[in-house]
Design a protein around this motif. Structure first.
Motif, PDB file in Angstrom:
ATOM      1  N   ILE A 129      38.231 -46.335  16.923  1.00 14.33           N
ATOM      2  CA  ILE A 129      38.109 -46.437  15.466  1.00 14.33           C
ATOM      3  C   ILE A 129      38.020 -45.039  14.860  1.00 14.33           C
ATOM      4  O   ILE A 129      37.253 -44.188  15.321  1.00 14.33           O
ATOM      5  CB  ILE A 129      36.857 -47.236  15.054  1.00 14.33           C
ATOM      6  N   GLY A 130      38.802 -44.819  13.811  1.00 15.61           N
ATOM      7  CA  GLY A 130      38.684 -43.620  12.994  1.00 15.61           C
ATOM      8  C   GLY A 130      38.361 -44.021  11.564  1.00 15.61           C
ATOM      9  O   GLY A 130      38.913 -44.998  11.053  1.00 15.61           O
ATOM     10  N   VAL A 131      37.465 -43.298  10.943  1.00 15.02           N
ATOM     11  CA  VAL A 131      37.095 -43.573   9.554  1.00 15.02           C
ATOM     12  C   VAL A 131      37.646 -42.444   8.687  1.00 15.02           C
ATOM     13  O   VAL A 131      37.215 -41.296   8.797  1.00 15.02           O
ATOM     14  CB  VAL A 131      35.570 -43.704   9.377  1.00 15.02           C
ATOM     15  N   ALA A 132      38.613 -42.782   7.854  1.00 12.94           N
ATOM     16  CA  ALA A 132      39.201 -41.822   6.923  1.00 12.94           C
ATOM     17  C   ALA A 132      38.375 -41.792   5.646  1.00 12.94           C
ATOM     18  O   ALA A 132      37.866 -42.823   5.194  1.00 12.94           O
ATOM     19  CB  ALA A 132      40.644 -42.201   6.612  1.00 12.94           C
ATOM     20  N   SER A 133      38.253 -40.631   5.058  1.00 18.05           N
ATOM     21  CA  SER A 133      37.407 -40.448   3.878  1.00 18.05           C
ATOM     22  C   SER A 133      38.243 -40.497   2.608  1.00 18.05           C
ATOM     23  O   SER A 133      39.177 -39.713   2.439  1.00 18.05           O
ATOM     24  CB  SER A 133      36.682 -39.098   3.967  1.00 18.05           C
ATOM     25  N   TRP A 134      37.879 -41.399   1.704  1.00 14.34           N
ATOM     26  CA  TRP A 134      38.465 -41.418   0.366  1.00 14.34           C
ATOM     27  C   TRP A 134      37.411 -40.928  -0.628  1.00 14.34           C
ATOM     28  O   TRP A 134      37.085 -41.557  -1.618  1.00 14.34           O
ATOM     29  CB  TRP A 134      38.987 -42.814   0.016  1.00 14.34           C
ATOM     30  N   PHE A 135      36.855 -39.759  -0.286  1.00 15.91           N
ATOM     31  CA  PHE A 135      35.854 -39.075  -1.100  1.00 15.91           C
ATOM     32  C   PHE A 135      36.272 -37.622  -1.234  1.00 15.91           C
ATOM     33  O   PHE A 135      36.752 -37.019  -0.270  1.00 15.91           O
ATOM     34  CB  PHE A 135      34.471 -39.134  -0.447  1.00 15.91           C
ATOM     35  N   LEU A 136      36.034 -37.031  -2.377  1.00 17.01           N
ATOM     36  CA  LEU A 136      36.310 -35.617  -2.535  1.00 17.01           C
ATOM     37  C   LEU A 136      35.258 -34.749  -1.874  1.00 17.01           C
ATOM     38  O   LEU A 136      35.574 -33.709  -1.285  1.00 17.01           O
ATOM     39  CB  LEU A 136      36.384 -35.253  -4.025  1.00 17.01           C
ATOM     40  N   ALA A 137      33.992 -35.154  -1.980  1.00 13.82           N
ATOM     41  CA  ALA A 137      32.900 -34.266  -1.593  1.00 13.82           C
ATOM     42  C   ALA A 137      31.881 -35.005  -0.729  1.00 13.82           C
ATOM     43  O   ALA A 137      31.768 -36.228  -0.797  1.00 13.82           O
ATOM     44  CB  ALA A 137      32.210 -33.724  -2.845  1.00 13.82           C
ATOM     45  N   PHE A 180      45.051 -38.419   5.007  1.00 12.09           N
ATOM     46  CA  PHE A 180      45.622 -38.710   6.318  1.00 12.09           C
ATOM     47  C   PHE A 180      45.499 -37.508   7.246  1.00 12.09           C
ATOM     48  O   PHE A 180      45.152 -37.661   8.426  1.00 12.09           O
ATOM     49  CB  PHE A 180      47.091 -39.114   6.187  1.00 12.09           C
ATOM     50  N   ASP A 181      45.755 -36.323   6.730  1.00 12.85           N
ATOM     51  CA  ASP A 181      45.655 -35.131   7.574  1.00 12.85           C
ATOM     52  C   ASP A 181      44.221 -34.890   8.026  1.00 12.85           C
ATOM     53  O   ASP A 181      43.988 -34.405   9.148  1.00 12.85           O
ATOM     54  CB  ASP A 181      46.191 -33.909   6.831  1.00 12.85           C
ATOM     55  N   ARG A 182      43.253 -35.203   7.156  1.00 14.43           N
ATOM     56  CA  ARG A 182      41.854 -35.077   7.573  1.00 14.43           C
ATOM     57  C   ARG A 182      41.550 -36.052   8.721  1.00 14.43           C
ATOM     58  O   ARG A 182      40.805 -35.728   9.653  1.00 14.43           O
ATOM     59  CB  ARG A 182      40.937 -35.347   6.376  1.00 14.43           C
ATOM     60  N   LEU A 183      42.109 -37.247   8.642  1.00 13.96           N
ATOM     61  CA  LEU A 183      41.940 -38.204   9.730  1.00 13.96           C
ATOM     62  C   LEU A 183      42.600 -37.685  11.005  1.00 13.96           C
ATOM     63  O   LEU A 183      42.012 -37.747  12.096  1.00 13.96           O
ATOM     64  CB  LEU A 183      42.539 -39.551   9.327  1.00 13.96           C
ATOM     65  N   ALA A 184      43.820 -37.182  10.870  1.00 14.17           N
ATOM     66  CA  ALA A 184      44.555 -36.699  12.047  1.00 14.17           C
ATOM     67  C   ALA A 184      43.853 -35.531  12.723  1.00 14.17           C
ATOM     68  O   ALA A 184      44.077 -35.270  13.912  1.00 14.17           O
ATOM     69  CB  ALA A 184      45.976 -36.305  11.642  1.00 14.17           C
ATOM     70  N   ALA A 185      42.998 -34.822  11.993  1.00 12.95           N
ATOM     71  CA  ALA A 185      42.260 -33.704  12.575  1.00 12.95           C
ATOM     72  C   ALA A 185      41.173 -34.166  13.536  1.00 12.95           C
ATOM     73  O   ALA A 185      40.704 -33.379  14.370  1.00 12.95           O
ATOM     74  CB  ALA A 185      41.647 -32.845  11.474  1.00 12.95           C
ATOM     75  N   VAL A 186      40.753 -35.437  13.414  1.00 13.80           N
ATOM     76  CA  VAL A 186      39.648 -35.925  14.256  1.00 13.80           C
ATOM     77  C   VAL A 186      40.025 -37.113  15.126  1.00 13.80           C
ATOM     78  O   VAL A 186      39.251 -37.518  16.002  1.00 13.80           O
ATOM     79  CB  VAL A 186      38.417 -36.298  13.390  1.00 13.80           C
ATOM     80  N   ALA A 187      41.193 -37.708  14.899  1.00 15.47           N
ATOM     81  CA  ALA A 187      41.597 -38.898  15.654  1.00 15.47           C
ATOM     82  C   ALA A 187      43.064 -38.781  16.034  1.00 15.47           C
ATOM     83  O   ALA A 187      43.861 -38.155  15.323  1.00 15.47           O
ATOM     84  CB  ALA A 187      41.373 -40.158  14.820  1.00 15.47           C
ATOM     85  N   ASP A 188      43.425 -39.407  17.144  1.00 10.16           N
ATOM     86  CA  ASP A 188      44.817 -39.416  17.594  1.00 10.16           C
ATOM     87  C   ASP A 188      45.554 -40.513  16.829  1.00 10.16           C
ATOM     88  O   ASP A 188      45.523 -41.688  17.194  1.00 10.16           O
ATOM     89  CB  ASP A 188      44.873 -39.681  19.096  1.00 10.16           C
ATOM     90  N   VAL A 189      46.224 -40.128  15.758  1.00 10.84           N
ATOM     91  CA  VAL A 189      46.875 -41.118  14.901  1.00 10.84           C
ATOM     92  C   VAL A 189      48.142 -41.688  15.537  1.00 10.84           C
ATOM     93  O   VAL A 189      48.742 -42.618  14.992  1.00 10.84           O
ATOM     94  CB  VAL A 189      47.193 -40.519  13.516  1.00 10.84           C
ATOM     95  N   ASP A 190      48.562 -41.144  16.673  1.00 11.76           N
ATOM     96  CA  ASP A 190      49.695 -41.700  17.409  1.00 11.76           C
ATOM     97  C   ASP A 190      49.259 -42.689  18.480  1.00 11.76           C
ATOM     98  O   ASP A 190      50.115 -43.264  19.177  1.00 11.76           O
ATOM     99  CB  ASP A 190      50.502 -40.574  18.058  1.00 11.76           C
ATOM    100  N   ASP A 191      47.968 -42.894  18.619  1.00 10.93           N
ATOM    101  CA  ASP A 191      47.431 -43.822  19.611  1.00 10.93           C
ATOM    102  C   ASP A 191      47.593 -45.256  19.100  1.00 10.93           C
ATOM    103  O   ASP A 191      47.008 -45.621  18.072  1.00 10.93           O
ATOM    104  CB  ASP A 191      45.949 -43.509  19.836  1.00 10.93           C
ATOM    105  N   PRO A 192      48.372 -46.101  19.771  1.00  8.51           N
ATOM    106  CA  PRO A 192      48.577 -47.470  19.288  1.00  8.51           C
ATOM    107  C   PRO A 192      47.321 -48.330  19.315  1.00  8.51           C
ATOM    108  O   PRO A 192      47.285 -49.394  18.690  1.00  8.51           O
ATOM    109  CB  PRO A 192      49.653 -48.027  20.233  1.00  8.51           C
ATOM    110  N   SER A 193      46.286 -47.871  20.026  1.00 10.25           N
ATOM    111  CA  SER A 193      45.047 -48.643  20.066  1.00 10.25           C
ATOM    112  C   SER A 193      44.079 -48.238  18.960  1.00 10.25           C
ATOM    113  O   SER A 193      42.974 -48.776  18.872  1.00 10.25           O
ATOM    114  CB  SER A 193      44.362 -48.474  21.421  1.00 10.25           C
ATOM    115  N   LEU A 194      44.487 -47.297  18.097  1.00  4.84           N
ATOM    116  CA  LEU A 194      43.611 -46.824  17.029  1.00  4.84           C
ATOM    117  C   LEU A 194      43.528 -47.838  15.899  1.00  4.84           C
ATOM    118  O   LEU A 194      44.529 -48.430  15.493  1.00  4.84           O
ATOM    119  CB  LEU A 194      44.143 -45.496  16.471  1.00  4.84           C
TER     120      LEU A 194
END
Length: 239
Positions: free
Chosen positions: A181-189, A107-121
């Protein structure tokens, strides 16, 4: 101390193995008294069987294997135990996969690139995919938990072996009213499958926000040590 053998899937992409080795160095730095070794199930070297045989030759009698895997799918449930069984003379305890304990990191990786408080996300939680339905459901459940907690729309998507893929997931989010749209990564590497996901997402929306993989976050190394300690304690109790 009993050695910690970190085992990752392996990849033809050298960035993947390099990332795993860097993670192992962080684990070693956090626990300098611990013998930490890197291994892979396939495609990269050294293989986990080779590392375990090295331990036997060196006179070790026990080891703890920590799977650097995010899901309890075929590799964790079948491949790894079968490979461990190929090495006699060593008592091996296999720790739990890393799994949902890394939810906050993703989640923090996503928040670094997308506005996770944006209701349109709208958020796509992108994972490798598995032939095991329960493993895919674990990713979908994580996406639903983010949606419930943070208020944005969220769905899981998979690079292979399961549906929906990333373009279909993005279309689903658009249909539900997402404008960004934000794409969160569920990958380690990094590797071939994360690259595929990024390419698919950019083909649909060049402005898509793409989160980075997880392994270089300090909390991942901490979790590896926690998995080791828990497995070691269980092995001592059962001895």
């Amino acid at each position: 101390m009993i050695p910690l053998v970190a085992v990752a899937h392996g990849s033809r992409d050298p960035r993947s193995a390099a990332t795993v080795r860097a993670l192992a160095r962080r684990v070693s730095a956090a626990a300098p008294e611990l013998d930490v070794r890197v291994s892979f199930l396939d495609l990269s070297e050294p293989l986990v069987t080779d590392v375990l045989r090295d331990l036997v030759r060196e006179g070790h009698r026990s080891a703890v294997v920590v799977p650097l895997l995010l899901g309890s799918a075929f590799h964790a449930r079948v491949d790894l135990p079968a490979l461990v069984a190929q090495v006699p003379g060593l008592r091996v305890t296999i720790a739990d996969v890393l799994g949902a304990a890394l939810s906050d990191v993703a989640f923090d990786r996503l928040a670094a690139v997308a506005d996770v408080d944006d209701p349109s996300l709208g958020v796509v939680l992108a994972a490798v995919g598995s032939s095991r339905a329960a493993a895919n459901e674990a990713v979908a459940s994580l996406a639903r938990s983010w949606q419930a907690r943070h208020g944005f729309r969220a769905v899981a998507a998979f690079a292979s072996a399961a549906k929906p893929d990333v373009p279909a997931a993005m279309a689903k989010l658009r249909a539900r009213g997402a404008r960004r749209i934000g794409v969160a990564s569920w990958f380690l590497a990094p590797g071939l499958l994360p690259d595929r996901i990024a390419s698919q997402a950019r083909a649909v929306d060049p402005s898509v926000a793409l989160a980075a993989p997880l392994a270089d976050d300090p909390r991942v190394a901490e979790l590896v040590l926690e998995r080791y300690a828990t497995a070691l304690a269980g092995a001592v109790r059962s001895a």
